[in-house]
Design an enzyme around this catalytic site. Structure first.
Site, short mmCIF file in Angstrom:
data_model
loop_
_atom_site.label_atom_id
_atom_site.label_comp_id
_atom_site.label_asym_id
_atom_site.label_seq_id
_atom_site.Cartn_x
_atom_site.Cartn_y
_atom_site.Cartn_z
N LYS A 1 0.86 -1.19 0.00
CA LYS A 1 0.00 0.00 0.00
C LYS A 1 0.89 1.23 0.00
O LYS A 1 2.07 1.18 0.35
CB LYS A 1 -0.93 0.02 1.21
CG LYS A 1 -0.27 -0.02 2.59
CD LYS A 1 0.25 1.31 3.11
CE LYS A 1 0.87 1.18 4.49
NZ LYS A 1 1.65 2.39 4.90
N ASP B 1 -2.30 -0.71 10.83
CA ASP B 1 -2.52 -0.80 9.38
C ASP B 1 -3.20 -2.08 8.94
O ASP B 1 -3.63 -2.19 7.79
CB ASP B 1 -1.18 -0.67 8.63
CG ASP B 1 -0.67 0.76 8.57
OD1 ASP B 1 -1.41 1.67 8.98
OD2 ASP B 1 0.47 0.95 8.12
#
Length: 291
Positions: A19, A144
């Site tokens: 990401k 996350d």
């Protein structure tokens, strides 16, 4: 398709995508020491890969350990054991990791591996806890992890757990990997870190606002990152992702990104990948569900 690391007999092979934090604002610090933040996540079509097979004896065996990471503290192993505890299953797993993403890079390697483990074993073990419960388990492993469990590009608030799905353009990114490990704890503990950025509305952000509040700290403390940013900025507007060390620039097409990648020195590894609003992991799971 198997890699050299994952054997052909693995029952399930899933991606663990990278990401990018397209921006990262630090709004303040909570009483518990965690930081209030706002960030914008988008996935890449590049990442690690994991293979899974069911064991009947309840053991969790990671056959591809990471140098310097004890078995018990590996996020993959911890995720599998948390899922066992939450579901009550007596099943175990053999797990293989094809590690392609750098550690300490700010592109989510460990968190993505944990999320893929949760979703992959939930599928194989037929525990079917659901996305909300898996995201809750994931949050206990790292801030996350939930965004990877959800698998959608998102505007994140709180400590990163409050997610609002967003639809972004899906440009091509050149991600450069300075050869240094950046300590997230050091960056967030730095006295000079900006901690009073005013909150921004998601619509303002999507109109082009935002920066990375961690970048000045990382540039000051890690000359390898500062030098890489100077270099990449000669070709494209470059920015740090998360706390780094990886940096990125966006391009309208792959050819443009590849051209710049070819001009970077061999001492600065890089890769080109496309941004994705739905993660490769979720695309794969959706395909499995249709079979």
């Amino acid at each position: 398709m198997t890699s050299a690391t994952i054997p052909a007999h693995a029952e399930l092979i899933l991606p663990a995508p990278a990401k990018l934090n397209l921006m990262l604002h630090i709004l303040g610090r909570r009483a518990d020491g965690y930081h209030q933040l706002q960030t914008l996540f988008q996935f890449l079509d590049h990442g690690d890969e994991l293979g899974f097979s069911v064991r009947q004896d309840g053991e969790i065996r990671l056959h591809t350990p990471i140098d310097g990471v004890p078995h018990a503290s590996n996020l993959i192993v911890r995720a599998a054991k948390r899922l066992q505890e939450a579901s009550g299953t007596t099943l175990g797993a053999d797990i293989w990791l094809d590690k392609r993403l750098p550690m300490g890079g700010g592109i989510g390697g460990g968190s993505s591996d944990a999320a893929t483990t949760l979703l992959g074993l939930d599928h194989l073990w037929h525990t079917r806890l659901g996305e909300d419960r898996l995201a809750e388990i994931g949050l206990a492993l790292g801030a996350d992890v939930p965004v990877f469990v959800r698998g959608r590009a998102a505007f994140a608030e709180g400590v990163g757990e409050l997610l609002t799905p967003v639809e972004l353009e899906e440009p091509w990114f050149l991600v450069a990997v300075p050869q240094v490990f950046v300590s997230t704890a050091e960056v967030f503990g730095a006295p000079e870190l900006t901690r009073d950025t005013p909150p921004i509305k998601v619509r303002s952000l999507l109109a082009g606002g935002g920066r990375n509040d961690c970048q000045p700290v990382v540039e000051k403390r890690y000359p390898e990152v500062r030098n890489a940013l100077i270099l990449l900025n000669k070709f494209v507007s470059a920015r740090l992702t998360g706390t780094g060390a990886c940096i990125f620039g966006s391009f309208p097409n792959r050819d443009d990104a590849d051209k710049v990648a070819r001009q970077l020195p061999g001492t600065l590894p890089s890769f080109v990948a496309q941004g994705r609003n739905i993660s490769m992991l979720h695309r794969r799971l959706q395909a499995l569900a249709k079979k």
